[in-house]
Every structure is written in structure tokens, then in C-alpha cells.
Design an enzyme around this catalytic site. Structure first.
Site, PDB file in Angstrom:
ATOM      1  N   SER A  19      86.342  48.153  24.606  1.00  0.00           N
ATOM      2  CA  SER A  19      87.268  48.045  25.742  1.00  0.00           C
ATOM      3  C   SER A  19      86.524  47.514  26.961  1.00  0.00           C
ATOM      4  O   SER A  19      85.293  47.365  26.948  1.00  0.00           O
ATOM      5  CB  SER A  19      87.900  49.408  26.077  1.00  0.00           C
ATOM      6  OG  SER A  19      86.909  50.318  26.538  1.00  0.00           O
ATOM      7  N   GLY A  20      87.270  47.244  28.009  1.00  0.00           N
ATOM      8  CA  GLY A  20      86.705  46.926  29.304  1.00  0.00           C
ATOM      9  C   GLY A  20      85.763  45.736  29.318  1.00  0.00           C
ATOM     10  O   GLY A  20      86.016  44.695  28.721  1.00  0.00           O
ATOM     11  N   ASP A  40      80.702  50.157  18.765  1.00  0.00           N
ATOM     12  CA  ASP A  40      81.312  51.191  19.587  1.00  0.00           C
ATOM     13  C   ASP A  40      81.402  52.473  18.777  1.00  0.00           C
ATOM     14  O   ASP A  40      81.425  52.437  17.538  1.00  0.00           O
ATOM     15  CB  ASP A  40      82.711  50.771  20.046  1.00  0.00           C
ATOM     16  CG  ASP A  40      83.164  51.513  21.296  1.00  0.00           C
ATOM     17  OD1 ASP A  40      83.010  50.968  22.408  1.00  0.00           O
ATOM     18  OD2 ASP A  40      83.651  52.660  21.163  1.00  0.00           O
ATOM     19  N   VAL A  63      75.311  55.133  20.639  1.00  0.00           N
ATOM     20  CA  VAL A  63      74.078  54.615  21.236  1.00  0.00           C
ATOM     21  C   VAL A  63      73.109  55.723  21.638  1.00  0.00           C
ATOM     22  O   VAL A  63      71.914  55.462  21.823  1.00  0.00           O
ATOM     23  CB  VAL A  63      74.376  53.719  22.463  1.00  0.00           C
ATOM     24  CG1 VAL A  63      75.173  52.490  22.046  1.00  0.00           C
ATOM     25  CG2 VAL A  63      75.073  54.494  23.576  1.00  0.00           C
ATOM     26  N   TYR A 156      75.582  59.328  37.361  1.00  0.00           N
ATOM     27  CA  TYR A 156      75.844  57.910  37.096  1.00  0.00           C
ATOM     28  C   TYR A 156      74.914  57.035  37.928  1.00  0.00           C
ATOM     29  O   TYR A 156      74.283  56.099  37.424  1.00  0.00           O
ATOM     30  CB  TYR A 156      77.304  57.598  37.410  1.00  0.00           C
ATOM     31  CG  TYR A 156      77.741  56.194  37.047  1.00  0.00           C
ATOM     32  CD1 TYR A 156      78.083  55.878  35.738  1.00  0.00           C
ATOM     33  CD2 TYR A 156      77.822  55.199  38.011  1.00  0.00           C
ATOM     34  CE1 TYR A 156      78.507  54.598  35.399  1.00  0.00           C
ATOM     35  CE2 TYR A 156      78.240  53.923  37.681  1.00  0.00           C
ATOM     36  CZ  TYR A 156      78.577  53.625  36.377  1.00  0.00           C
ATOM     37  OH  TYR A 156      78.986  52.357  36.053  1.00  0.00           O
ATOM     38  N   LYS A 160      72.002  54.491  36.440  1.00  0.00           N
ATOM     39  CA  LYS A 160      72.113  53.053  36.691  1.00  0.00           C
ATOM     40  C   LYS A 160      70.939  52.541  37.531  1.00  0.00           C
ATOM     41  O   LYS A 160      70.473  51.413  37.339  1.00  0.00           O
ATOM     42  CB  LYS A 160      73.442  52.725  37.368  1.00  0.00           C
ATOM     43  CG  LYS A 160      74.659  53.002  36.481  1.00  0.00           C
ATOM     44  CD  LYS A 160      74.634  52.214  35.184  1.00  0.00           C
ATOM     45  CE  LYS A 160      75.904  52.389  34.382  1.00  0.00           C
ATOM     46  NZ  LYS A 160      75.919  51.586  33.143  1.00  0.00           N
ATOM     47  N   VAL A 189      85.559  47.764  38.578  1.00  0.00           N
ATOM     48  CA  VAL A 189      86.175  46.751  37.722  1.00  0.00           C
ATOM     49  C   VAL A 189      87.486  47.307  37.166  1.00  0.00           C
ATOM     50  O   VAL A 189      87.568  48.484  36.792  1.00  0.00           O
ATOM     51  CB  VAL A 189      85.238  46.364  36.560  1.00  0.00           C
ATOM     52  CG1 VAL A 189      85.846  45.230  35.732  1.00  0.00           C
ATOM     53  CG2 VAL A 189      83.866  45.950  37.094  1.00  0.00           C
ATOM     54  N   THR A 191      89.323  48.281  34.680  1.00  0.00           N
ATOM     55  CA  THR A 191      89.216  48.649  33.267  1.00  0.00           C
ATOM     56  C   THR A 191      89.675  50.090  33.091  1.00  0.00           C
ATOM     57  O   THR A 191      89.846  50.826  34.072  1.00  0.00           O
ATOM     58  CB  THR A 191      87.754  48.548  32.778  1.00  0.00           C
ATOM     59  OG1 THR A 191      86.995  49.600  33.402  1.00  0.00           O
ATOM     60  CG2 THR A 191      87.138  47.197  33.100  1.00  0.00           C
TER      61      THR A 191
END
Length: 251
Positions: A19-20, A40, A63, A156, A160, A189, A191
Site C-alpha cells: 500500500s501507500g 509485505d 522485515v 518514529y 527515522k 503523504v 496514504t
């Protein structure tokens, strides 16, 4: 001479491809001639993304799991050694630092940071063993270059920010093998990742006020930047984080 943005005869892996930004990137790389492996945790949704894309296929991958990453990359290498990796898998748990549980902190670190490291390491090994140059593109964030935002989001932002410097470190380490490592740093974004924010007019107004272009980014706009960094057009670019932010960081 081939167009510098073409990826013909190249196999690309996109994590978080269901997605996104990941889905938009899979489509963009396919349009540039690549054969794309859409990875995914949600295999059904990954397969739905891959189905209309010529030559694309889906694989399940967590992941945050070393064994899952190794198995997925091995399955790709059975077909062809990838020349491009795009790490789009990510999560966000928006909580104040004083109340965030260690479990939630670890979940964000495991997916956003450790997950990107694991996939990069396994794919780089395959590239080095095959003796082929390659390109790795990480998905960082404006929140990795800023401590601000419209709500507390420390886990987050931390992951990042670490991803930005990991990009630099891997770029230096793997340059002798011809592997370029770069990142994009998107703004907010449009999404499913920010679906909850889209229903909050006050927060959206603040986001627009913080963005000189006064709008959200579209997934395809981030995917276009990823294509540039992945392609021969960026052959002399490595260790760089490219904001795709409508001017957010310029203020």
C-alpha cells in the site's frame, strides 16, 4: 543510449509494497522497466498490488524477522539477484514519550530501523557476492530531520533520524562495492498511513500551515524521487537524504 531513468533488466525489491508509497513505488519501478518483487507482511494485499504490474510478483516478508528477510531475499535471488532495494515498510505509534510503553517503542524500532538494516544487509550481501553494483533507497521522513510536527511521535522520529545516518554509514561502507545508498524524507503523504489524520480538520490545517506548498504529497510524487535515486540518473549520488516535503524543512 538508454534513458538514465530506465531500469530495464533490473530486479527490484520493494518492502512494505502492499500500500501507500510502497505500492506507488512498485508501479513506478515497473513502468521504468524493472521486474519488481513486492514484499509485505500482508501477502494478499501485496499480490493485489503485483497482479496488474508486468512481471511483478509478491512475497510475504516480516522485515523485523531476520529469518523472514533471508528467506524472502533468497526467493528473489532464485530468479535474479536484485539490483535495487527500496525499503518502504514502516509503522508509527503516536504517543507522548512519558507514556509510551517499551513494547510500543521496540515495535517501531524493530520495523523502521532494524527492518531496514536487515533487508539492506541481506540484499547488499547478494549484490556483493554476485559482483554487481546496486542501489538501495531507504524511506526516512521529515520527522527524521526535525523534532517538530503536529503531535508527539518520538519513537518514529528517533528511528527515522537514525535511518538518515545509517544511510550515510552504509553508503560509505558499500561504495567500494559499487552499491549506492540513499534515502527519501517525505512530508505527510496521502496514504492509509495517515488515514486517522485526514478526518481531523484542525490537524490537517496545521499540516498545511507548516507546508509552504500548502498540500499533502501524493504517493507517486515520493515514488518519482525514489526512482531517481534508484536509477542510473543518480549514479554519482550516495549517502544523500532527499526531502520530498513541499518546503516543510525550508522554513
Amino acid at each position: 543510449m538508454n534513458h538514465p531513468f530506465r531500469l530495464d533488466q533490473t530486479t527490484a525489491i520493494v518492502t512494505g509494497g502492499a500500500s501507500g508509497i510502497g505500492a506507488a513505488t512498485a508501479a513506478m519501478l515497473t513502468a521504468a522497466g524493472a521486474t519488481v518483487a513486492v514484499l509485505d507482511l500482508d501477502l494478499d494485499r501485496a499480490a493485489a498490488v503485483a497482479a496488474p504490474l508486468a512481471g511483478a510478483y509478491a512475497l510475504q516478508c516480516d522485515v523485523a524477522s531476520e529469518s523472514s528477510v533471508e528467506a524472502a531475499v533468497a526467493a528473489v535471488c532464485e530468479r535474479a539477484v536484485p539490483g535495487v532495494l527500496v525499503n518502504c515498510a514502516g509503522v508509527a505509534i503516536r504517543e507522548a514519550a512519558v507514556s509510551q510503553t517499551l513494547g510500543n517503542w521496540n515495535k517501531v524500532v524493530d520495523v523502521n530501523l532494524t527492518g531496514s538494516f536487515l533487508t539492506s544487509r541481506v540484499v547488499a550481501r547478494a549484490m556483493i557476492e554476485a559482483g554487481i553494483p546496486g542501489s538501495i533507497v531507504q524511506t526516512a521522513s521529515i520527522m527524521g530531520l526535525s523534532g517538530g510536527g503536529v503531535y508527539p511521535n518520538v519513537s518514529y522520529q528517533t528511528t527515522k533520524g537514525a535511518l538518515v545516518n545509517m544511510t550515510r554509514a552504509l553508503a560509505v561502507e558499500w561504495a567500494p562495492s559499487g552499491i549506492r545508498v540513499n534515502a527519501v524524507a517525505p512530508t505527510y503523504v496521502r496514504t492509509p498511513f495517515i488515514r486517522a489524520l485526514l478526518d481531523q480538520p484542525d490537524i490537517m490545517a496545521r499540516i498545511y500551515d507548516m507546508t509552504p506548498l500548502r498540500r499533502l504529497a501524493e504517493p507517486e510524487e515520493v515514488a518519482s524521487a525514489i526512482l531517481f535515486l534508484a536509477s542510473p540518473a543518480a549514479a554519482m549520488v550516495t549517502g544523500h537524504t532527499l526531502p520530498v516535503d513541499g518546503g516543510f524543512l525550508a522554513q
